[in-house]
Design a protein around this motif. Structure first.
Motif, PDB file in Angstrom:
ATOM      1  N   ALA A   1     -23.403  20.885 -22.108  1.00 44.89           N
ATOM      2  CA  ALA A   1     -24.323  20.561 -23.198  1.00 44.89           C
ATOM      3  C   ALA A   1     -24.359  21.711 -24.202  1.00 44.89           C
ATOM      4  N   PRO A   2     -24.577  21.418 -25.488  1.00 46.59           N
ATOM      5  CA  PRO A   2     -24.715  22.497 -26.468  1.00 46.59           C
ATOM      6  C   PRO A   2     -25.870  23.419 -26.079  1.00 46.59           C
ATOM      7  N   ALA A   3     -25.692  24.717 -26.310  1.00 49.83           N
ATOM      8  CA  ALA A   3     -26.730  25.689 -25.961  1.00 49.83           C
ATOM      9  C   ALA A   3     -28.051  25.303 -26.608  1.00 49.83           C
ATOM     10  N   GLY A   4     -29.102  25.312 -25.809  1.00 49.68           N
ATOM     11  CA  GLY A   4     -30.393  24.808 -26.275  1.00 49.68           C
ATOM     12  C   GLY A   4     -31.011  25.609 -27.397  1.00 49.68           C
ATOM     13  N   ASP A   5     -30.691  26.910 -27.496  1.00 54.14           N
ATOM     14  CA  ASP A   5     -31.320  27.743 -28.512  1.00 54.14           C
ATOM     15  C   ASP A   5     -30.520  27.806 -29.812  1.00 54.14           C
ATOM     16  N   THR A   6     -29.441  26.994 -29.915  1.00 56.38           N
ATOM     17  CA  THR A   6     -28.612  26.980 -31.122  1.00 56.38           C
ATOM     18  C   THR A   6     -28.776  25.642 -31.830  1.00 56.38           C
ATOM     19  N   PRO A   7     -29.179  25.653 -33.100  1.00 53.28           N
ATOM     20  CA  PRO A   7     -29.358  24.392 -33.835  1.00 53.28           C
ATOM     21  C   PRO A   7     -28.047  23.621 -33.969  1.00 53.28           C
ATOM     22  N   ASP A   8     -28.146  22.315 -34.013  1.00 51.53           N
ATOM     23  CA  ASP A   8     -26.948  21.489 -34.182  1.00 51.53           C
ATOM     24  C   ASP A   8     -26.194  21.845 -35.460  1.00 51.53           C
TER      25      ASP A   8
ATOM     26  N   GLU B   1      -8.815  16.324 -37.336  1.00 53.79           N
ATOM     27  CA  GLU B   1      -8.779  14.876 -37.587  1.00 53.79           C
ATOM     28  C   GLU B   1      -9.363  14.082 -36.427  1.00 53.79           C
ATOM     29  N   GLU B   2      -9.348  14.667 -35.222  1.00 54.78           N
ATOM     30  CA  GLU B   2      -9.848  13.958 -34.037  1.00 54.78           C
ATOM     31  C   GLU B   2     -10.602  14.928 -33.144  1.00 54.78           C
ATOM     32  N   LEU B   3     -11.819  14.558 -32.756  1.00 55.76           N
ATOM     33  CA  LEU B   3     -12.646  15.374 -31.877  1.00 55.76           C
ATOM     34  C   LEU B   3     -13.152  14.510 -30.727  1.00 55.76           C
ATOM     35  N   CYS B   4     -12.866  14.937 -29.501  1.00 51.17           N
ATOM     36  CA  CYS B   4     -13.343  14.222 -28.311  1.00 51.17           C
ATOM     37  C   CYS B   4     -14.079  15.207 -27.417  1.00 51.17           C
ATOM     38  N   VAL B   5     -15.274  14.848 -27.006  1.00 48.94           N
ATOM     39  CA  VAL B   5     -16.089  15.679 -26.116  1.00 48.94           C
ATOM     40  C   VAL B   5     -16.299  14.924 -24.809  1.00 48.94           C
ATOM     41  N   VAL B   6     -15.921  15.550 -23.693  1.00 57.10           N
ATOM     42  CA  VAL B   6     -16.082  14.946 -22.371  1.00 57.10           C
ATOM     43  C   VAL B   6     -17.079  15.786 -21.584  1.00 57.10           C
ATOM     44  N   LEU B   7     -18.143  15.163 -21.126  1.00 59.10           N
ATOM     45  CA  LEU B   7     -19.176  15.860 -20.370  1.00 59.10           C
ATOM     46  C   LEU B   7     -19.049  15.560 -18.879  1.00 59.10           C
ATOM     47  N   PRO B   8     -19.521  16.480 -18.025  1.00 54.58           N
ATOM     48  CA  PRO B   8     -19.453  16.237 -16.574  1.00 54.58           C
ATOM     49  C   PRO B   8     -20.084  14.903 -16.215  1.00 54.58           C
TER      50      PRO B   8
ATOM     51  N   GLU C   1     -29.874  14.378 -13.295  1.00 56.55           N
ATOM     52  CA  GLU C   1     -28.623  14.566 -14.027  1.00 56.55           C
ATOM     53  C   GLU C   1     -28.376  13.505 -15.099  1.00 56.55           C
ATOM     54  N   PRO C   2     -28.592  12.194 -14.820  1.00 60.59           N
ATOM     55  CA  PRO C   2     -28.337  11.197 -15.876  1.00 60.59           C
ATOM     56  C   PRO C   2     -29.148  11.443 -17.137  1.00 60.59           C
ATOM     57  N   ILE C   3     -30.408  11.902 -16.988  1.00 61.62           N
ATOM     58  CA  ILE C   3     -31.258  12.168 -18.144  1.00 61.62           C
ATOM     59  C   ILE C   3     -30.707  13.355 -18.928  1.00 61.62           C
ATOM     60  N   ALA C   4     -30.361  14.432 -18.241  1.00 64.41           N
ATOM     61  CA  ALA C   4     -29.823  15.610 -18.907  1.00 64.41           C
ATOM     62  C   ALA C   4     -28.506  15.286 -19.598  1.00 64.41           C
ATOM     63  N   ARG C   5     -27.696  14.466 -18.974  1.00 56.09           N
ATOM     64  CA  ARG C   5     -26.401  14.112 -19.555  1.00 56.09           C
ATOM     65  C   ARG C   5     -26.596  13.269 -20.814  1.00 56.09           C
ATOM     66  N   GLU C   6     -27.580  12.381 -20.782  1.00 53.16           N
ATOM     67  CA  GLU C   6     -27.855  11.551 -21.951  1.00 53.16           C
ATOM     68  C   GLU C   6     -28.291  12.414 -23.136  1.00 53.16           C
ATOM     69  N   LYS C   7     -29.095  13.429 -22.871  1.00 59.38           N
ATOM     70  CA  LYS C   7     -29.527  14.329 -23.942  1.00 59.38           C
ATOM     71  C   LYS C   7     -28.339  15.124 -24.491  1.00 59.38           C
ATOM     72  N   ALA C   8     -27.458  15.584 -23.582  1.00 60.04           N
ATOM     73  CA  ALA C   8     -26.279  16.329 -24.023  1.00 60.04           C
ATOM     74  C   ALA C   8     -25.376  15.462 -24.884  1.00 60.04           C
ATOM     75  N   CYS C   9     -25.180  14.203 -24.476  1.00 60.09           N
ATOM     76  CA  CYS C   9     -24.367  13.275 -25.266  1.00 60.09           C
ATOM     77  C   CYS C   9     -24.959  13.088 -26.658  1.00 60.09           C
ATOM     78  N   SER C  10     -26.284  12.943 -26.717  1.00 57.12           N
ATOM     79  CA  SER C  10     -26.948  12.726 -27.992  1.00 57.12           C
ATOM     80  C   SER C  10     -26.738  13.915 -28.931  1.00 57.12           C
ATOM     81  N   ARG C  11     -26.839  15.133 -28.403  1.00 58.79           N
ATOM     82  CA  ARG C  11     -26.658  16.316 -29.242  1.00 58.79           C
ATOM     83  C   ARG C  11     -25.218  16.429 -29.734  1.00 58.79           C
ATOM     84  N   TRP C  12     -24.251  16.200 -28.844  1.00 55.39           N
ATOM     85  CA  TRP C  12     -22.853  16.298 -29.262  1.00 55.39           C
ATOM     86  C   TRP C  12     -22.524  15.215 -30.293  1.00 55.39           C
ATOM     87  N   GLU C  13     -23.145  14.037 -30.163  1.00 58.00           N
ATOM     88  CA  GLU C  13     -22.922  12.984 -31.159  1.00 58.00           C
ATOM     89  C   GLU C  13     -23.457  13.411 -32.523  1.00 58.00           C
ATOM     90  N   CYS C  14     -24.605  14.085 -32.541  1.00 60.01           N
ATOM     91  CA  CYS C  14     -25.155  14.589 -33.806  1.00 60.01           C
ATOM     92  C   CYS C  14     -24.207  15.612 -34.434  1.00 60.01           C
TER      93      CYS C  14
END
Length: 368
Positions: free
Chosen positions: A289-296, A311-318, A328-341
């Motif tokens: 997940a992106p570091a919590g203390d760093t703004p998107d 041209e192409e960016l793919c992010v794969v999370l554990p 874990e599912p909740i934390a992963r969902e938050k990480a996905c949301s931040r990377w999507e932003c």
């Protein structure tokens, strides 16, 4: 070119009657001594692909280490089952022209620790080739389907090798300074130490494509996720950018990194003084997940400035099969949301031409 699919044993004598073969593609698990000896002696053979549908090619040569051949071979593709004879075939190649080596590695259901031994043997043999430009080690198509995660079914767990073992495995590769493509797309996520990654950039300056992650998405966890006391020493994003800038020809990269901009801001600033923008167009990150203390916004600016040609960016999370009692599912969902932003922000910046060296265009992205 001769092409044989589902080659039966009785056809092998006919193959041995061909004395001016330039290219041969065979789909069969059988390679006998007589056929091997015939192929090895052919001065016309420049391309050899001997692949099996499932498992490696069965090959048990006699006195194989004492005779070498394939003098004009430029391309080799072969299926190797862990610990089986085809590893010895690599020792028989004495070609000044070999440039492209493709290995289908069939060890999926072996113990995870044995993967390292098999890879080490492969890389030690590859080290002896004169000037290869492309080395790929991937799972066979059927094996890949078994580890791939579909929307409906979590698949087999991707193995994790000890980080120190991984660095040792890559050492033989560092001497192959002619490499342009190095792809190890098996069911192992390599956790390469930052200093080892930068050493790889210095030793392999001609790299155009580097992959040290599975070819398809599979369930995986970093070493620290399985053992909180395990050493977690993989590159941050700043080190990733430095690596990309040192490999001036690099256009495709797939690697495990931390979701941190930098762990040492002073070192990053010093290195960036003499750096130039990377040429990477395709970037696939197996990350946290992106570091919590760093703004998107800071992550967006980092990608725009560091990878202007992206041209192409793919992010794969554990990902692991969900435990009903786990958070874990909740934390992963938050990480996905931040990377999507972050990914959307990079796309917007690229589409408007923001950034000092940023070329206008769109970025295809996905977070999984």
């Amino acid at each position: 070119m001769a092409r044989f699919e589902a080659l039966a044993p009785h056809v092998l004598p006919s193959l041995r009657a061909m004395h001016s073969l330039e290219a041969l593609w065979v789909k069969s698990a059988l390679l006998d001594q007589k056929t091997f000896t015939h192929l090895k002696a052919l001065s016309s053979l420049t391309s050899l692909a001997w692949e099996a549908d499932w498992g490696g090619v069965w090959f048990a040569p006699r006195a194989v280490t004492h005779t070498r051949g394939f003098a004009r071979l430029r391309q080799l593709s072969i299926s190797i089952e862990h610990g089986s004879g085809p590893l010895l075939l690599l020792r028989c190649i004495d070609s000044l022209f070999l440039r492209d080596v493709n290995i289908y590695l069939e060890y999926l259901y072996m113990e995870p620790g044995t993967a390292g031994h098999c890879l080490q043997m492969l890389f030690r043999e590859a080290e002896k080739f004169h000037s290869p430009e492309r080395i790929t080690v991937v799972l066979g198509e059927a094996q890949e389907r078994r580890i791939n995660i579909s929307d409906a079914t979590p698949a087999a767990f991707v193995h994790q090798l000890n980080g120190d073992v991984q660095c040792i495995l890559l050492q033989p590769i560092l001497s192959i300074t002619t490499l342009r493509v190095l792809e190890v797309g098996i069911n192992v996520v390599f956790e390469v130490a930052p200093e080892s990654l930068l050493e790889l950039a210095d030793k392999l300056p001609h790299l155009e494509s580097l992959r040290l992650t599975p070819s398809l998405r599979g369930g995986f966890a970093f070493a620290r996720d399985k053992d909180p006391e395990a050493r977690f020493h993989i590159p941050d994003l700043a080190t990733l950018a430095l690596f990309s800038q040192r490999c001036t020809n690099l256009v495709k990269l797939s690697l495990a990194v931390q979701g941190l901009l930098f762990t040492d801001a002073h070192r990053w600033a010093a290195e960036m003084v003499h750096s130039r923008s990377a040429r990477i167009r395709t970037l696939k990150l197996w990350t946290t997940a992106p570091a919590g203390d760093t703004p998107d916004e800071d992550f967006v600016q980092f990608f725009v400035d560091s990878f202007p040609a992206l041209e192409e960016l793919c992010v794969v999370l554990p990902f692991r099969p969900a435990d009903p009692l786990s958070r874990e599912p909740i934390a992963r969902e938050k990480a996905c949301s931040r990377w999507e932003c972050v990914a959307r922000g990079v796309t917007l910046s690229k589409s408007t031409g923001m950034g000092e060296d940023c070329a206008m265009g769109s970025v295809e992205w996905r977070v999984v």
